[in-house]
Design a protein around this motif. Structure first.
Motif, mmCIF file in Angstrom:
data_model
loop_
_atom_site.group_PDB
_atom_site.id
_atom_site.type_symbol
_atom_site.label_atom_id
_atom_site.label_comp_id
_atom_site.label_asym_id
_atom_site.label_seq_id
_atom_site.Cartn_x
_atom_site.Cartn_y
_atom_site.Cartn_z
ATOM 1 N N MET A 1 36.172 39.664 47.915
ATOM 2 C CA MET A 1 35.388 40.704 47.116
ATOM 3 C C MET A 1 33.907 40.522 47.156
ATOM 4 O O MET A 1 33.523 39.341 47.347
ATOM 5 C CB MET A 1 35.754 40.424 45.653
ATOM 6 C CG MET A 1 37.315 40.896 45.354
ATOM 7 S SD MET A 1 37.274 40.614 43.417
ATOM 8 C CE MET A 1 39.221 40.902 43.242
ATOM 9 N N SER A 2 33.224 41.845 47.591
ATOM 10 C CA SER A 2 31.836 41.518 47.501
ATOM 11 C C SER A 2 31.228 42.398 46.428
ATOM 12 O O SER A 2 30.150 42.394 45.724
ATOM 13 C CB SER A 2 31.232 42.279 48.949
ATOM 14 O OG SER A 2 31.889 43.477 49.188
ATOM 15 N N SER A 3 32.077 43.508 46.031
ATOM 16 C CA SER A 3 31.437 44.459 44.944
ATOM 17 C C SER A 3 31.513 43.627 43.762
ATOM 18 O O SER A 3 32.691 42.860 43.566
ATOM 19 C CB SER A 3 32.129 45.642 44.988
ATOM 20 O OG SER A 3 31.889 46.406 46.102
ATOM 21 N N PRO A 4 31.208 44.030 42.557
ATOM 22 C CA PRO A 4 31.074 43.456 41.230
ATOM 23 C C PRO A 4 32.553 43.520 40.443
ATOM 24 O O PRO A 4 33.284 44.932 40.889
ATOM 25 C CB PRO A 4 30.213 44.049 40.390
ATOM 26 C CG PRO A 4 29.846 45.424 41.171
ATOM 27 C CD PRO A 4 30.232 45.209 42.449
ATOM 28 N N ALA A 26 35.349 37.024 38.451
ATOM 29 C CA ALA A 26 33.969 37.243 39.404
ATOM 30 C C ALA A 26 33.552 35.847 39.962
ATOM 31 O O ALA A 26 33.357 35.961 41.275
ATOM 32 C CB ALA A 26 33.130 37.769 38.403
ATOM 33 N N GLU A 27 34.135 35.091 39.023
ATOM 34 C CA GLU A 27 33.546 33.352 39.649
ATOM 35 C C GLU A 27 34.660 33.088 40.564
ATOM 36 O O GLU A 27 34.366 32.565 41.789
ATOM 37 C CB GLU A 27 33.916 32.433 38.382
ATOM 38 C CG GLU A 27 33.363 31.074 38.952
ATOM 39 C CD GLU A 27 33.663 30.005 37.778
ATOM 40 O OE1 GLU A 27 32.708 29.365 37.362
ATOM 41 O OE2 GLU A 27 34.514 30.165 37.037
ATOM 42 N N ARG A 28 35.834 33.416 40.579
ATOM 43 C CA ARG A 28 36.991 33.042 41.692
ATOM 44 C C ARG A 28 36.557 33.791 42.825
ATOM 45 O O ARG A 28 36.588 33.028 43.844
ATOM 46 C CB ARG A 28 38.305 33.633 41.400
ATOM 47 C CG ARG A 28 38.798 32.772 40.236
ATOM 48 C CD ARG A 28 40.400 33.096 39.896
ATOM 49 N NE ARG A 28 40.970 32.638 38.782
ATOM 50 C CZ ARG A 28 41.179 33.116 37.535
ATOM 51 N NH1 ARG A 28 40.713 34.322 37.504
ATOM 52 N NH2 ARG A 28 41.766 32.287 36.694
ATOM 53 N N HIS A 29 36.093 34.919 42.883
ATOM 54 C CA HIS A 29 35.953 35.706 43.919
ATOM 55 C C HIS A 29 34.437 35.679 44.458
ATOM 56 O O HIS A 29 34.088 36.334 45.747
ATOM 57 C CB HIS A 29 36.262 37.198 43.765
ATOM 58 C CG HIS A 29 37.732 37.315 43.805
ATOM 59 N ND1 HIS A 29 38.547 37.475 44.821
ATOM 60 C CD2 HIS A 29 38.552 37.386 42.476
ATOM 61 C CE1 HIS A 29 39.747 37.641 44.227
ATOM 62 N NE2 HIS A 29 39.855 37.567 42.938
ATOM 63 N N GLY A 30 33.469 34.946 43.696
ATOM 64 C CA GLY A 30 31.933 34.670 44.232
ATOM 65 C C GLY A 30 31.492 36.033 44.242
ATOM 66 O O GLY A 30 30.644 36.310 45.287
ATOM 67 N N THR A 31 31.601 36.917 43.078
ATOM 68 C CA THR A 31 30.835 38.252 43.056
ATOM 69 C C THR A 31 30.370 38.185 41.739
ATOM 70 O O THR A 31 30.407 37.174 40.766
ATOM 71 C CB THR A 31 31.890 39.442 43.451
ATOM 72 O OG1 THR A 31 31.065 40.494 43.552
ATOM 73 C CG2 THR A 31 32.834 39.478 42.102
ATOM 74 N N GLY A 32 29.605 39.437 41.444
ATOM 75 C CA GLY A 32 28.835 39.571 40.187
ATOM 76 C C GLY A 32 29.992 40.498 39.232
ATOM 77 O O GLY A 32 30.928 40.843 39.436
ATOM 78 N N VAL A 78 27.805 32.925 37.418
ATOM 79 C CA VAL A 78 28.067 34.521 37.793
ATOM 80 C C VAL A 78 26.868 35.196 37.606
ATOM 81 O O VAL A 78 26.415 35.071 36.158
ATOM 82 C CB VAL A 78 29.351 34.956 37.082
ATOM 83 C CG1 VAL A 78 29.577 36.509 37.064
ATOM 84 C CG2 VAL A 78 30.662 34.193 37.641
ATOM 85 N N GLU A 79 26.282 36.049 38.334
ATOM 86 C CA GLU A 79 25.357 36.969 37.834
ATOM 87 C C GLU A 79 25.871 38.078 37.260
ATOM 88 O O GLU A 79 26.621 38.886 37.665
ATOM 89 C CB GLU A 79 24.698 37.471 39.054
ATOM 90 C CG GLU A 79 23.478 38.542 38.993
ATOM 91 C CD GLU A 79 22.989 39.118 40.441
ATOM 92 O OE1 GLU A 79 22.238 39.884 40.128
ATOM 93 O OE2 GLU A 79 23.362 38.515 41.457
ATOM 94 N N VAL A 80 25.300 38.576 36.103
ATOM 95 C CA VAL A 80 25.689 39.428 35.093
ATOM 96 C C VAL A 80 24.677 40.544 35.128
ATOM 97 O O VAL A 80 23.410 40.343 34.575
ATOM 98 C CB VAL A 80 26.089 38.836 33.620
ATOM 99 C CG1 VAL A 80 26.641 40.024 32.783
ATOM 100 C CG2 VAL A 80 27.060 37.761 33.866
ATOM 101 N N LEU A 167 43.409 31.674 45.425
ATOM 102 C CA LEU A 167 42.098 31.229 44.604
ATOM 103 C C LEU A 167 42.239 30.352 43.401
ATOM 104 O O LEU A 167 41.590 29.517 43.170
ATOM 105 C CB LEU A 167 41.397 32.534 44.217
ATOM 106 C CG LEU A 167 40.664 33.255 45.226
ATOM 107 C CD1 LEU A 167 40.182 34.776 45.111
ATOM 108 C CD2 LEU A 167 39.453 32.460 46.035
ATOM 109 N N ARG A 168 43.390 30.726 42.721
ATOM 110 C CA ARG A 168 43.942 30.058 41.614
ATOM 111 C C ARG A 168 44.680 28.766 41.877
ATOM 112 O O ARG A 168 44.945 27.866 41.024
ATOM 113 C CB ARG A 168 45.057 30.920 40.693
ATOM 114 C CG ARG A 168 44.312 31.941 40.201
ATOM 115 C CD ARG A 168 45.298 33.149 39.641
ATOM 116 N NE ARG A 168 44.564 34.398 39.201
ATOM 117 C CZ ARG A 168 44.607 34.643 38.216
ATOM 118 N NH1 ARG A 168 45.087 33.919 36.924
ATOM 119 N NH2 ARG A 168 44.036 35.871 37.569
ATOM 120 N N GLY A 169 45.062 28.256 43.195
ATOM 121 C CA GLY A 169 45.509 27.162 43.508
ATOM 122 C C GLY A 169 47.005 27.103 42.965
ATOM 123 O O GLY A 169 47.678 26.227 42.397
#
Length: 284
Positions: A1-4, A26-32, A78-80, A167-169
């Motif tokens: 993911m790149s979009s928030p 958002a944290e799992r996917h490295g996005t906002g 995470v950027e909010v 992502l969740r293992g």
């Protein structure tokens, strides 16, 4: 993911739970994370429109500040960002989903400052991106479960499920109706000659190839297969008792048809014991 990841907030405890779930995604996917706050035109609480947010009332500012605090409490990095829009909560969330990678809602639908939620009572709005419905109590050590019942969005659902499991293992449990991709999987008729280990139709071969390709892409994901009868919705609900997420493909696109009464996605959204991700609810 790149979009928030986008989530609606209104200050209620339920919406703050949704904010936490959205922040974790958002944290799992490295996005906002985008906090969307809706104000209805007909409300006595309507405030002067201010795109920069400098003229917002104290209650709205407080709601957004609390939501941001809760988001950073579970996902500090995470950027909010936040936006205040005028309109029905479900409409606002639909608009915001056009530029989001995931929309997060509660089991009764998206929230906002005012206004009753119209549309499906399953809590799944029309969105241009996958929709995560926060409900139940997920098992943090449980698996990700995905249902295969011949819906046109099944390949997208599988891809989403593999990604989430990685992502969740977590292990991935693939629940499949007998002879998936054939007409009987929708109406319950029986095909006594079906061999679950041997794809018979072109679509079944495509499905098998899709699964094989995804397993190569996500070699860290351990996959388990389960056969279900014609009532795949009930099988997915049963599997949700020990899951952290259930993924389903919308039967048809659009709010009214994505989770029509009796369909697997509607049953799961109504009865699952953990959050449910619905793939493909967008407009036709």
């Amino acid at each position: 993911m790149s979009s928030p990841v986008v989530v609606g907030v209104d200050g209620m405890s339920s919406s703050l739970t949704m904010v936490e779930a959205a922040a974790r995604e958002a944290e799992r996917h490295g996005t906002g994370l985008l906090l969307a706050h809706a104000i209805g035109w007909s409300s006595d609480h309507v405030l002067p429109w201010d795109p920069d947010g400098t003229g917002l009332g104290a209650s709205v500012k407080g709601t957004l500040a609390e939501a941001e605090h809760r988001a950073h409490g579970v996902a500090p990095g995470v950027e909010v960002t936040s936006e205040v829009l005028v309109g029905e909560p479900s409409t606002v969330l639909g608009i915001e989903s056009d530029r989001a990678s995931l929309a997060v809602v509660g089991k009764r639908g998206p929230t906002g400052l005012v206004g009753r939620i119209r549309g499906s009572d399953t809590g799944c709005p029309t969105a241009s991106c996958p929709v995560l419905v926060v409900r139940g109590r997920p098992d943090p050590a449980g698996s990700v479960v995905v249902g295969i019942d011949g819906s046109p969005t099944v390949r997208d659902a599988l891809t989403f499920a593999f990604d989430e499991a990685s992502l969740r293992g977590a292990d991935l449990v693939v629940v499949q109706v007998r002879n998936a991709w054939t007409r009987w999987s929708h109406n319950g008729s029986h095909d006594a000659s079906y061999d679950g280990n041997r794809p018979r139709t072109g679509r079944q071969r495509v499905l098998a190839e899709t699964l094989a390709a995804l397993q190569k892409t996500y070699p860290d994901v351990r996959v388990h297969h389960r056969q279900a009868g014609s009532r795949i919705g009930s099988a997915l609900v049963d599997a949700s008792t020990e899951a952290q997420l259930v993924v389903v493909g919308a039967r048809k696109r659009g709010l009214a048809r994505a989770a029509r009464p009796g369909s697997a996605d509607a049953v799961v959204l109504r009865e699952a014991y953990c959050p449910v991700a619905v793939i493909g609810t967008g407009k036709e």
